[in-house]
Design a protein around this motif. Sequence first.
Motif, PDB file in Angstrom:
ATOM      1  N   ARG A  62      48.324  38.456  54.504  1.00  0.00           N
ATOM      2  CA  ARG A  62      48.076  39.268  55.701  1.00  0.00           C
ATOM      3  C   ARG A  62      46.792  40.081  55.578  1.00  0.00           C
ATOM      4  NH1 ARG A  62      53.803  39.762  55.430  1.00  0.00           N
ATOM      5  NH2 ARG A  62      53.774  41.926  54.709  1.00  0.00           N
ATOM      6  N   GLU A  63      46.340  40.319  54.354  1.00  0.00           N
ATOM      7  CA  GLU A  63      45.048  40.985  54.151  1.00  0.00           C
ATOM      8  C   GLU A  63      43.905  39.985  54.098  1.00  0.00           C
ATOM      9  OE1 GLU A  63      44.415  44.119  54.094  1.00  0.00           O
ATOM     10  OE2 GLU A  63      46.379  45.058  53.876  1.00  0.00           O
ATOM     11  N   GLY A  64      44.254  38.713  53.841  1.00  0.00           N
ATOM     12  CA  GLY A  64      43.225  37.676  53.767  1.00  0.00           C
ATOM     13  C   GLY A  64      42.455  37.673  52.465  1.00  0.00           C
ATOM     14  N   TYR A  65      43.101  38.125  51.368  1.00  0.00           N
ATOM     15  CA  TYR A  65      42.436  38.162  50.067  1.00  0.00           C
ATOM     16  C   TYR A  65      43.254  37.416  49.028  1.00  0.00           C
ATOM     17  CZ  TYR A  65      38.683  41.501  51.092  1.00  0.00           C
ATOM     18  OH  TYR A  65      37.551  42.107  51.571  1.00  0.00           O
ATOM     19  N   ALA A  66      42.533  36.849  48.049  1.00  0.00           N
ATOM     20  CA  ALA A  66      43.154  36.214  46.896  1.00  0.00           C
ATOM     21  C   ALA A  66      42.472  36.727  45.638  1.00  0.00           C
ATOM     22  CB  ALA A  66      43.030  34.699  46.979  1.00  0.00           C
ATOM     23  N   LEU A  67      43.203  36.707  44.535  1.00  0.00           N
ATOM     24  CA  LEU A  67      42.670  37.143  43.246  1.00  0.00           C
ATOM     25  C   LEU A  67      43.082  36.142  42.179  1.00  0.00           C
ATOM     26  CD1 LEU A  67      42.602  40.700  41.730  1.00  0.00           C
ATOM     27  CD2 LEU A  67      43.591  38.836  40.389  1.00  0.00           C
ATOM     28  N   THR A  68      42.112  35.726  41.381  1.00  0.00           N
ATOM     29  CA  THR A  68      42.364  34.859  40.242  1.00  0.00           C
ATOM     30  C   THR A  68      42.199  35.664  38.965  1.00  0.00           C
ATOM     31  OG1 THR A  68      41.562  32.896  41.415  1.00  0.00           O
ATOM     32  CG2 THR A  68      41.660  32.766  39.026  1.00  0.00           C
ATOM     33  N   LEU A  69      43.225  35.667  38.129  1.00  0.00           N
ATOM     34  CA  LEU A  69      43.206  36.375  36.852  1.00  0.00           C
ATOM     35  C   LEU A  69      43.115  35.330  35.743  1.00  0.00           C
ATOM     36  CD1 LEU A  69      45.521  39.315  35.811  1.00  0.00           C
ATOM     37  CD2 LEU A  69      45.138  37.395  34.273  1.00  0.00           C
ATOM     38  N   GLU A  70      42.125  35.480  34.865  1.00  0.00           N
ATOM     39  CA  GLU A  70      41.931  34.547  33.753  1.00  0.00           C
ATOM     40  C   GLU A  70      41.786  35.338  32.453  1.00  0.00           C
ATOM     41  OE1 GLU A  70      39.252  31.008  35.365  1.00  0.00           O
ATOM     42  OE2 GLU A  70      38.475  32.977  35.967  1.00  0.00           O
ATOM     43  N   SER A  71      42.317  34.768  31.370  1.00  0.00           N
ATOM     44  CA  SER A  71      42.206  35.456  30.085  1.00  0.00           C
ATOM     45  C   SER A  71      41.712  34.488  29.019  1.00  0.00           C
ATOM     46  CB  SER A  71      43.555  36.044  29.664  1.00  0.00           C
ATOM     47  OG  SER A  71      44.419  35.025  29.208  1.00  0.00           O
ATOM     48  N   SER A  72      41.188  35.050  27.934  1.00  0.00           N
ATOM     49  CA  SER A  72      40.715  34.258  26.804  1.00  0.00           C
ATOM     50  C   SER A  72      41.906  33.744  25.994  1.00  0.00           C
ATOM     51  CB  SER A  72      39.785  35.102  25.930  1.00  0.00           C
ATOM     52  OG  SER A  72      40.463  36.247  25.442  1.00  0.00           O
ATOM     53  N   PRO A  73      41.697  32.752  25.123  1.00  0.00           N
ATOM     54  CA  PRO A  73      42.818  32.125  24.402  1.00  0.00           C
ATOM     55  C   PRO A  73      43.626  33.082  23.528  1.00  0.00           C
ATOM     56  CG  PRO A  73      40.861  30.742  24.279  1.00  0.00           C
ATOM     57  CD  PRO A  73      40.429  32.039  24.884  1.00  0.00           C
ATOM     58  N   GLU A  74      43.064  34.238  23.162  1.00  0.00           N
ATOM     59  CA  GLU A  74      43.820  35.188  22.345  1.00  0.00           C
ATOM     60  C   GLU A  74      45.007  35.782  23.105  1.00  0.00           C
ATOM     61  OE1 GLU A  74      39.666  34.818  21.036  1.00  0.00           O
ATOM     62  OE2 GLU A  74      40.568  35.378  22.963  1.00  0.00           O
ATOM     63  N   TYR A 103      56.504  35.858  29.205  1.00  0.00           N
ATOM     64  CA  TYR A 103      56.340  34.410  29.225  1.00  0.00           C
ATOM     65  C   TYR A 103      55.472  33.987  28.042  1.00  0.00           C
ATOM     66  CZ  TYR A 103      58.230  34.099  33.979  1.00  0.00           C
ATOM     67  OH  TYR A 103      59.049  34.130  35.087  1.00  0.00           O
ATOM     68  N   ALA A 104      55.811  32.858  27.438  1.00  0.00           N
ATOM     69  CA  ALA A 104      55.036  32.307  26.319  1.00  0.00           C
ATOM     70  C   ALA A 104      54.427  30.979  26.742  1.00  0.00           C
ATOM     71  CB  ALA A 104      55.937  32.120  25.096  1.00  0.00           C
ATOM     72  N   GLY A 105      53.377  30.582  26.039  1.00  0.00           N
ATOM     73  CA  GLY A 105      52.704  29.350  26.411  1.00  0.00           C
ATOM     74  C   GLY A 105      52.069  29.425  27.776  1.00  0.00           C
ATOM     75  N   TRP A 106      51.590  30.613  28.127  1.00  0.00           N
ATOM     76  CA  TRP A 106      50.915  30.810  29.411  1.00  0.00           C
ATOM     77  C   TRP A 106      49.588  30.067  29.405  1.00  0.00           C
ATOM     78  CZ3 TRP A 106      47.255  35.319  30.454  1.00  0.00           C
ATOM     79  CH2 TRP A 106      46.828  35.319  31.789  1.00  0.00           C
ATOM     80  N   SER A 107      49.235  29.496  30.547  1.00  0.00           N
ATOM     81  CA  SER A 107      48.010  28.692  30.652  1.00  0.00           C
ATOM     82  C   SER A 107      46.746  29.526  30.581  1.00  0.00           C
ATOM     83  CB  SER A 107      48.017  27.913  31.969  1.00  0.00           C
ATOM     84  OG  SER A 107      47.866  28.801  33.074  1.00  0.00           O
ATOM     85  N   GLY A 108      46.861  30.831  30.820  1.00  0.00           N
ATOM     86  CA  GLY A 108      45.675  31.687  30.821  1.00  0.00           C
ATOM     87  C   GLY A 108      45.129  31.980  32.197  1.00  0.00           C
ATOM     88  N   SER A 109      45.805  31.488  33.241  1.00  0.00           N
ATOM     89  CA  SER A 109      45.384  31.764  34.619  1.00  0.00           C
ATOM     90  C   SER A 109      46.594  32.185  35.447  1.00  0.00           C
ATOM     91  CB  SER A 109      44.752  30.524  35.264  1.00  0.00           C
ATOM     92  OG  SER A 109      43.591  30.120  34.586  1.00  0.00           O
ATOM     93  N   ALA A 110      46.370  33.128  36.356  1.00  0.00           N
ATOM     94  CA  ALA A 110      47.388  33.523  37.329  1.00  0.00           C
ATOM     95  C   ALA A 110      46.689  33.750  38.658  1.00  0.00           C
ATOM     96  CB  ALA A 110      48.128  34.780  36.883  1.00  0.00           C
ATOM     97  N   PHE A 111      47.427  33.528  39.752  1.00  0.00           N
ATOM     98  CA  PHE A 111      46.840  33.586  41.084  1.00  0.00           C
ATOM     99  C   PHE A 111      47.690  34.494  41.973  1.00  0.00           C
ATOM    100  CE2 PHE A 111      46.188  29.518  39.042  1.00  0.00           C
ATOM    101  CZ  PHE A 111      44.795  29.413  39.044  1.00  0.00           C
ATOM    102  N   LEU A 112      47.036  35.452  42.605  1.00  0.00           N
ATOM    103  CA  LEU A 112      47.712  36.349  43.530  1.00  0.00           C
ATOM    104  C   LEU A 112      47.062  36.206  44.901  1.00  0.00           C
ATOM    105  CD1 LEU A 112      47.361  37.968  40.565  1.00  0.00           C
ATOM    106  CD2 LEU A 112      48.781  39.618  41.768  1.00  0.00           C
ATOM    107  N   ARG A 113      47.888  36.278  45.953  1.00  0.00           N
ATOM    108  CA  ARG A 113      47.363  36.143  47.312  1.00  0.00           C
ATOM    109  C   ARG A 113      48.075  37.130  48.223  1.00  0.00           C
ATOM    110  NH1 ARG A 113      47.762  30.293  49.323  1.00  0.00           N
ATOM    111  NH2 ARG A 113      46.053  30.061  47.817  1.00  0.00           N
ATOM    112  N   TRP A 114      47.265  37.875  48.990  1.00  0.00           N
ATOM    113  CA  TRP A 114      47.780  38.782  50.014  1.00  0.00           C
ATOM    114  C   TRP A 114      47.431  38.165  51.369  1.00  0.00           C
ATOM    115  CZ3 TRP A 114      45.199  40.273  45.604  1.00  0.00           C
ATOM    116  CH2 TRP A 114      45.889  41.117  44.722  1.00  0.00           C
TER     117      TRP A 114
END
Length: 297
Positions: free
Chosen positions: A228-240, A215-226
């Motif tokens: 049934r486990e009750g957990y979420a993860l936020t992935l963030e990256s720098s502009p590079e 994917y191109a032009g990605w905002s720099g954030s992605a969100f994952l959620r499990w």
Amino acid sequence: MSATVELNAGGATLGLMPDVGGSIAFWRAGGMDFLRPVIDPHLVAQHGRAVAGYPLVPFSNRIAGDHFRFDGVDYHLTPSFAGENCAIHGNGWQRRWRLDMLSDSSATLSLDHVPVRELAGQWPFSYRAQLRYDLRENGLSIGIMVENADTRDQPVGMGFHPYFPRHSGLRLGFVAGSVWTNGPDHMPALRVPAEGEWSFAHMRDAGHAPIDNCYAGWSGSAFLRWPREGYALTLESSPELRHLVLFTPPDQPYIGVEPVSNMNDGFNRTVIADSGVQVLAPGQKMEGHIRMTVSRC
């Protein structure tokens, strides 16, 4: 068997394997494995070790035909991906890294690549790379640096390849402007809007459809959620790191969500304005940063 270095922060633990490409062996917190160790027989240089994430230097993904042209010179790379005539993910994952600094919750690793003998086939330019892992009780930060240690300009890219567990109804969300479809050779074919079946703008089940696209032009954030486990993860990256490779192999218990700087085969597509390939002068550096934060949901 290579030794695993363990970091600790509160109830979180992170295992590192400097001798296996500076890779992550595991990341656990609150009874949850946030990364899934995977044995990939195609990555021969990992020697059958289960790897949960690894750095991509000095380029991400494939270079078509193991060949690219830069400053009027043709360069040919050694295939590194079994089953394909293809160099993939640079050569950092194939090398032993030095452990330069270690504390309870942080580690800094480094790699000096000099293209002599068989190493010239991995990458034809000298570079120095540094990798820093910082563990927190609720997250993990990863810093990557590549410095041109050659006497010539060189093209570079970077990124990180984490494997996330696919269980417990994993849901995924991120925003990107476009996505590259693939041809039969797994190389980019057509750039299309990230809409419809390509869109993850509204968080949805990761599913089992086979996706291995950039994917191109990605905002720099992605969100994952499990859920049934009750957990979420936020992935963030720098502009590079503004490309995102999504890898959802069918019938496998993991997915890859990879923040990277360059598009797939970008070294042969530098005429594309946002290919992401950077040209470093001697002594010049490129850095990228990734932060993963976990929470209960």
